[in-house]
Every structure is written in C-alpha cells, then in structure tokens.
Design an enzyme around this catalytic site. Structure first.
Site, PDB file in Angstrom:
ATOM      1  N   LYS A   1      12.418  11.861  19.315  1.00  0.00           N
ATOM      2  CA  LYS A   1      12.686  11.140  20.556  1.00  0.00           C
ATOM      3  C   LYS A   1      12.831   9.635  20.304  1.00  0.00           C
ATOM      4  CE  LYS A   1      12.832  14.692  23.257  1.00  0.00           C
ATOM      5  NZ  LYS A   1      14.083  15.083  23.925  1.00  0.00           N
TER       6      LYS A   1
ATOM      7  N   TYR B   1       8.119  15.683  17.096  1.00  0.00           N
ATOM      8  CA  TYR B   1       8.845  15.639  18.368  1.00  0.00           C
ATOM      9  C   TYR B   1       9.019  14.174  18.774  1.00  0.00           C
ATOM     10  CZ  TYR B   1       9.670  16.229  23.412  1.00  0.00           C
ATOM     11  OH  TYR B   1      10.183  16.175  24.687  1.00  0.00           O
TER      12      TYR B   1
ATOM     13  N   SER C   1      11.300  10.606  25.541  1.00  0.00           N
ATOM     14  CA  SER C   1       9.912  10.930  25.871  1.00  0.00           C
ATOM     15  C   SER C   1       9.035   9.738  25.520  1.00  0.00           C
ATOM     16  CB  SER C   1       9.452  12.157  25.071  1.00  0.00           C
ATOM     17  OG  SER C   1       8.047  12.326  25.146  1.00  0.00           O
TER      18      SER C   1
END
Length: 262
Positions: free
Chosen positions: A171, A167, A154
């Site tokens: 990633k 998050y 991401s």
C-alpha cells in the site's frame, strides 16, 4: 449511519458519467459503486465470483450496472473489462482501483516470498495495468477521456502494521504510484488515493473479529469504519468537486492518525 449517508448524496453529480470499480462486488467497492449510481452515474464492477457480482448488479440496477467476473491480476480480464465498458456504455470517466488482497499474516522475516510477489501483483502492478488500459481506452473517439482515478491504499501504507507488514509495503507502493501517475497523467486525468483504517469488511475481519470494542477504543471517533465511510470520500475525489486535487492520499481513519504514542 444510513440516514447520514443518504443526506450526503449529491444528486446528479455523476450524471452521464461511467465508472469502473475493481473489486466492486462487496464491501468498500460495492459501497462506492452504490454511491456513484445514487448520484446519477453508471458503473462496471469486477470481482472473482460471478454469483456475488450478479447480486451486486441486481442491487445497483441492471440498467445502471454491468458486472464482469475475473481476477484483477489477469491481463486478459483487464483488457476485456475495459473494452466491454466502452462498448456497453460508450465511455469511461472514472476508475477505482479497489481490488486488493492480504493472504499473509505474521512478521516479514517469516514471509513466503511467493506470497509477497502475489500481493504486489494484485495490489500494485494490477492497479498500474488497470490504469494503463483505462487511459488508453478512454481516449478512444467514442469516449470522452478518463477524468479521475482513485486508488484504494491503507493506513498500513503510512506506518508500521504488526502482522500485516507486507500488505502495508504494497500500500505504500500504491501511494507512491498515485503520486507518480498524478504527475504523468496531468492535466487531463486526476489521480488520488484513499487510506482507510480498519473498515468492517471480510478482508479486515481478522483485525477486529471477537474484539471490536477493544479495537474501536483506539479511534477518537470510538468506532470502526464501515464501507459507506469510504464511499463518500471516494465520490468526492472522483467528482468535479475535487477538480483541483491530484496526487493526494486522504486518510479515512476515524481520527486514529492524530494520536502519537509517547
């Protein structure tokens, strides 16, 4: 959009090939599976909901797809999926580590450490374990060796992301895992990653719902992504068209990364 995607399909590019797509029952994963089937391949898709998987397989074609329900971070599930892939289709050529979660929202200083561990288990450790299972199984005598892997990273792994910080941390780890695996698995298996910006999926809904026009204004291409925007680049990286590409992370972000705040 659909017309452009149809025009970009490369007929037969995955003919005789088999791909395993984790988190493939909906969203980006399903779009990638759909693209592989459209280009002649067969797919095994995983997801947590058996009913949703059944719908995906019906769409993809029961002769071209197999769905197996389970959790990405479940070791028994991973072993079963890879074994059934080889048993059902006789080979495993491509792996897409697409399954991911983001149950946390807010600053890192308020993050529940148990939730952080779960994010790492699904987004990073499971990707490594899927890879290890696939590499080992694809080397079986009945198979032809794992050709390529695409990890779904991401843009959050490349820069600060308010409220989805951990998050992004996971990633970023996945991006580095991609680099390490690309080196270790060469020359037989290529490993690359995709780093999408906001794509209109259930996972990303909180980032744009109720304010899509405002969110899209940050992108030079003036729209948010849709799953098919990621499926094309994934098909390229998986295919022999990217035969001299490994260890790379391709930003799929509508041009957002070309802008620098001053």
């Amino acid at each position: 959009m659909e017309e452009c995607v149809a025009d970009s399909v490369v007929a037969g590019r995955f003919e005789g090939r088999v791909a395993l797509v984790t988190g493939g029952s909906r969203g980006i994963g399903l779009a990638i599976a759909r693209r592989i089937v459209a280009e002649g391949g067969r797919v095994v898709v995983t997801g947590r909901s058996a009913d949703t998987l059944a719908g995906a397989v019906a769409e993809l074609g029961v002769d071209r797809a197999l769905g197996i329900a389970g959790k990405a971070d479940d070791a028994e599930h991973r072993a079963q999926v890879v074994a059934r892939t080889i048993d059902h289709f006789g080979r495993l050529d491509h792996l897409v580590n697409n399954a991911g979660i983001n149950p946390a929202w807010g600053p890192l200083t308020q993050l529940d450490v148990g939730v952080a561990r779960k994010i790492l288990e699904v987004n990073v450790i499971a990707a490594l374990e899927w890879t290890r299972e696939a590499v080992a199984a694809a080397g079986a005598p009945a198979a032809h060796g794992l050709r390529s892997i695409v990890n779904m990273a991401s843009v959050a792994g490349t820069a600060s992301g308010p409220n989805i910080a951990f998050y992004g941390v996971s990633k970023a780890a996945l991006i580095n895992l991609t680099i390490q695996l690309a080196d270790e698995l060469a020359p037989t298996t290529r490993v690359n990653a995709l780093a999408p910006a906001v794509v209109k999926t259930r996972l990303a809904r909180a980032l744009y719902e109720g304010r899509e026009e405002e969110a899209a204004a940050a992108y030079p291409l003036r729209r948010l992504g849709v799953p098919d925007d990621v499926a094309g680049p994934a098909a390229f990286l998986l295919s022999d068209d990217a035969a001299w590409v490994t260890g790379q992370t391709l930003l799929v972000d509508g041009g957002a990364s070309v802008r620098t705040a001053l």
